[in-house]
Design a protein around this motif. Structure first.
Motif, PDB file in Angstrom:
ATOM      1  N   SER A 138     -80.753 -63.684 -33.436  1.00 27.32           N
ATOM      2  CA  SER A 138     -82.529 -62.768 -33.361  1.00 27.32           C
ATOM      3  C   SER A 138     -82.143 -61.644 -34.218  1.00 27.32           C
ATOM      4  N   ALA A 139     -81.448 -61.297 -32.998  1.00 30.14           N
ATOM      5  CA  ALA A 139     -81.514 -59.887 -34.005  1.00 30.14           C
ATOM      6  C   ALA A 139     -80.924 -60.099 -35.489  1.00 30.14           C
ATOM      7  N   ASP A 146     -83.777 -60.284 -43.028  1.00 32.41           N
ATOM      8  CA  ASP A 146     -84.963 -60.021 -42.728  1.00 32.41           C
ATOM      9  C   ASP A 146     -85.675 -60.853 -42.247  1.00 32.41           C
ATOM     10  N   LYS A 147     -85.714 -61.695 -41.484  1.00 28.94           N
ATOM     11  CA  LYS A 147     -86.571 -62.415 -41.347  1.00 28.94           C
ATOM     12  C   LYS A 147     -86.734 -62.641 -39.846  1.00 28.94           C
ATOM     13  N   ASP A 148     -87.993 -63.226 -39.336  1.00 31.39           N
ATOM     14  CA  ASP A 148     -88.471 -63.302 -38.008  1.00 31.39           C
ATOM     15  C   ASP A 148     -88.010 -64.497 -37.627  1.00 31.39           C
ATOM     16  N   ILE A 165     -77.549 -66.861 -42.156  1.00 32.37           N
ATOM     17  CA  ILE A 165     -76.788 -65.033 -41.998  1.00 32.37           C
ATOM     18  C   ILE A 165     -75.501 -65.301 -41.548  1.00 32.37           C
ATOM     19  N   LEU A 166     -74.788 -66.515 -42.291  1.00 34.06           N
ATOM     20  CA  LEU A 166     -73.091 -66.432 -42.453  1.00 34.06           C
ATOM     21  C   LEU A 166     -72.939 -66.151 -43.946  1.00 34.06           C
TER      22      LEU A 166
END
Length: 258
Positions: A138-139, A146-148, A165-166
């Motif tokens: 999540s972090a 820059d998303k939850d 993320i990658l």
């Protein structure tokens, strides 16, 4: 535009399971987000009836109950479908080298299906994150995208987030990371090991036990002086993948005997 350069499909996998023991726990949800070389994306996500109760503590994490999966197929009913879907794919995931891939291989082995790992490359996005920033999924999603992360611990949401993320990591670390699976697999690779559970490792081409009274001792030496150790391991509660690799070593020793 995607920075990832692919020569063959890269499958992002994520599993929700009954627990974290590779030898005894089962899949209850599996998502595979397959990114093709042309950057098109194929998605195969299913709930699975694990055939065993889902512990309340596990349900508290991912929200999946026994009732949710009571009418879902068993893994044996979808195993060939997923095996074919993953054909000729490299594998990526978040902590996948230590958990998702070993547990998936274990599920295949229970059905006598051999999931080839020698021809595949494995990219662990968590390892890149930990080497670069050291945080959680999540972090990582918040940090890089820059998303939850909505619906965390939903296999599909987690797998999609891992892919995003990658891509963000490749953009952020373009000077340090090559956007090629071979380079990423090498970057995230840990010490050589024989089995996914890391009960045996490899040093200088020699298989060593990585646990118990023979930790650090060559597997072949131990089996020569104490062949009953092989029998004990085969009867004990070790993952099937560990037993498979131990058997391969044992059989190769038997073939070399005069």
């Amino acid at each position: 535009m995607s920075a990832l350069q692919l020569t063959r499909p890269l499958a992002f996998i994520d599993l929700e399971t009954t627990g974290t023991n590779v030898a005894t726990d089962r899949i209850i949800e599996i998502a595979v987000i397959k990114v093709m070389p042309d950057k098109s994306v194929l998605n195969k996500t299913k709930r699975i009836n694990p055939g065993i109760p889902i512990p309340a503590a596990t349900t508290a994490i991912h929200g999946i109950t026994d009732e949710d999966v009571k009418d879902a197929p068993y893994f044996k009913q979808v195993a060939n479908e997923y095996k074919q879907f993953l054909e000729n794919c490299d594998i990526a995931g978040y902590n996948s080298n230590r958990f998702d891939v070993p547990l998936l291989v274990e599920e295949f082995l229970r059905l006598d299906l051999n999931f080839d790992i020698k021809s595949r490359r494995f990219v662990d996005v968590q390892k890149i994150f930990h080497l670069m920033e050291k945080r959680t999924l999540s972090a990582a999603y918040k940090f890089y995208c820059d998303k939850d992360l909505e619906n965390a611990h939903s296999a599909e949401a987690d797998a999609i987030a891992t892919y995003e993320i990658l891509e963000a990591q490749l953009a952020r670390y373009e000077q340090q990371l090559k956007p090629e699976v071979e380079a990423l697999a090498t970057f995230t690779k840990e010490d050589d090991y024989v089995d996914f559970a890391r009960r045996m490792t490899i040093q200088n081409g020699v298989e060593l036990f990585n646990f118990g009274k023979y930790k650090g001792r060559p597997v072949r030496d131990v089996l020569k002086i104490e062949p009953q150790y092989y029998d004990w391991m085969m009867k004990a509660d070790f993952p099937l993948n560990t037993k498979q690799k131990l058997t391969e070593i044992y059989h190769s020793m038997m073939l070399k005997k005069p």
